[in-house]
Design an enzyme around this catalytic site. Structure first.
Site, mmCIF file in Angstrom:
data_model
loop_
_atom_site.group_PDB
_atom_site.id
_atom_site.type_symbol
_atom_site.label_atom_id
_atom_site.label_comp_id
_atom_site.label_asym_id
_atom_site.label_seq_id
_atom_site.Cartn_x
_atom_site.Cartn_y
_atom_site.Cartn_z
ATOM 1 C CG HIS A 36 -0.290 0.293 2.512
ATOM 2 N ND1 HIS A 36 -0.126 1.568 3.013
ATOM 3 C CD2 HIS A 36 0.249 -0.547 3.429
ATOM 4 C CE1 HIS A 36 0.479 1.497 4.184
ATOM 5 N NE2 HIS A 36 0.723 0.233 4.463
ATOM 6 C CB CYS A 37 1.121 4.282 -1.796
ATOM 7 S SG CYS A 37 -0.418 4.507 -2.718
ATOM 8 C CB ALA A 38 -0.251 8.163 0.964
#
Length: 470
Positions: free
Chosen positions: A27-29
């Site tokens: 995942h990213c932000a």
């Protein structure tokens, strides 16, 4: 809350084809990034109907599900707890680099190189805007002083804030290129710093006619490369490849001494005498073409860029624009491109807001209104993928609104003092002078107003939602 997130995670895994169809999850932000074995097994409509999901799309080998800041971390934890294999974002990047055609891989590489540099360029743009604000005659008059009364030491201090990133831009680019292409970043930094060494004639001074290039062999012009992008990019790419090649051939006992020595010696020689002169010409040609496009008469550049930018964002190739924006800022400290793309971004927010206010669906309202706010802060993915593209017409109305706002900005040659922030945060790039700030606000009002009005009147109805959602 944990039980709710676990239920969403279970339903998400089922909707993407089960655990057996998942290679890895990261995942990213704001997004959950899922590497799947067979994208045909993904039920995208089912994913988009899940609680807390703000949009989903497949790109560059990843199925990306937008949850938003904070929520994505909790969903990721639950997905992993249910048995999905975990990977880091960087590991997924290595995997996705193998996917897509050559053009897509090239653009991803541009993004990998320029995106890490953007935060300092954003800061620099804000410093420029603030300096313009505090040195404005009208603002100073409120405090009973004038620009002439500002201490010279204060001006020098502001120049440190506003000039450093662009004075050493080749060092930032060479560092990032070495990092991306597998070299030692510290060698990239030094190579980039060599390109702007103070003993070389300053590029800005040469451009202004205040200094002359050094000529080697009577015909090779040698100057510093302050503000240049392509020479540092090419030098960084070739330098990283050369370093890796040398490490495979230099004896281990001599590697620490010889590899950095030979890499820097060969690359700075090539950069100053060959790469720099050649790619400076290429860079000038590109910038001349860009300038011509941005100076099209009667606001045409704004119609084109403001209207099409978000269409290009969908394809994921918009990172190429960072190259142009960085170069525009390096040229004279102003960026006309920012105002044009701001119009496109604001308009998508306006379209999503219209959907959110018009719909009777509680879930769609809860998705569309926060997505519009996200767009007004400069992030359009939730609005585009979660709302506007889902019903198509709102997205088209957003494109029209972007063209209208961009047309106005281009007509008045509106220019920002930086890059990478837009709409509400982007206001800080236009406070350097009151007329620009007013024009910027009008640009956003036009883009949002046109997109909102068209979407409300012609772009969305709950009947359309029923037909499209089945």
């Amino acid at each position: 809350m944990a039980d709710e997130n676990r239920k969403i995670a279970e339903e998400l895994i089922e909707a993407v084809g089960g655990l057996e169809n998942i290679d890895s999850v990261a995942h990213c932000a704001t997004r959950l990034r899922i590497m799947v074995r067979d994208k045909e097994k993904i039920d995208q409509n089912k994913v988009e109907d899940l609680d807390k999901v703000k949009g989903a799309f497949y790109t560059a080998g990843q199925f990306q599900v937008i949850f938003g800041t904070g929520t994505v971390n909790r969903i990721h934890e639950q997905v992993i707890a249910l048995g999905a294999p975990e990977s880091t974002k960087s590991e997924q990047k290595q995997e996705t680099k193998k996917q897509g055609n050559k053009f897509q891989r090239l653009l991803r590489t541009f993004g990998d190189i320029f995106v890490p540099i953007i935060p300092v360029l954003v800061a620099t743009g804000l410093f420029m805007g603030l300096r313009g604000l505090v040195t404005q005659e009208d603002i100073l008059a409120l405090f009973g002083t004038t620009p002439e009364a500002i201490p010279e030491n204060f001006i020098l201090y502001t120049q440190v804030l506003t000039d450093t990133a662009f004075a050493f831009l080749p060092a930032l680019i060479a560092w990032s290129a070495f990092r991306v292409f597998g070299g030692s970043p510290v060698i990239g930094i030094v190579l980039g710093l060599m390109l702007v060494n103070p003993v070389l004639p300053n590029a800005y001074a040469v451009g202004a006619g205040d200094a002359d290039p050094l000529y080697f062999l009577g015909f090779i012009p040698v100057i510093g490369y302050q503000g240049s992008v392509l020479p540092a990019f090419i030098a960084g790419f070739l330098g990283a490849k050369l370093e890796k090649w040398l490490r495979q051939r230099v004896p281990e006992s001599l590697d620490l001494i010889l590899t950095p020595f030979l890499t820097l010696l060969i690359m700075i020689t090539g950069a100053l005498f060959l790469i720099g002169p050649i790619f400076s010409i290429v860079e000038n040609v590109i910038m001349a073409g860009t300038s011509v496009a941005l100076e099209l008469p009667l606001g045409l550049s704004g119609l084109i860029v403001g209207g099409l930018h978000q269409l290009i964002v969908i394809t994921g190739v918009h990172h190429i624009f960072h190259l142009f924006e960085i170069q525009l800022l390096a040229e004279d400290g102003l960026n006309p491109f920012n105002a044009l793309i701001t119009a496109g971004i604001a308009a998508q927010g306006g379209a999503a807001l219209a959907v959110g206010l018009k719909t009777a669906s509680g879930k769609l309202k809860a998705l569309a209104i926060p997505s519009s706010i996200s767009a007004f802060l400069g992030i359009t993915e939730p609005a585009i993928f979660g709302v506007n593209l889902r019903y198509i017409k709102p997205f088209v109305m957003g494109l029209i609104g972007g063209a209208a706002g961009g047309f106005f900005a281009a007509l008045f040659n509106l220019q920002g003092s930086g890059m990478a922030i837009t709409v509400i945060p982007g206001t800080l790039l236009y406070i350097y002078e009151i007329p620009s700030l007013i024009l910027y606000l009008i640009t956003n009002v036009i883009a949002i107003g046109v997109a909102f009005t068209l979407t409300w009147l012609f772009g969305y109805s709950d009947k359309m939602k029923e037909e499209m959602d089945g």
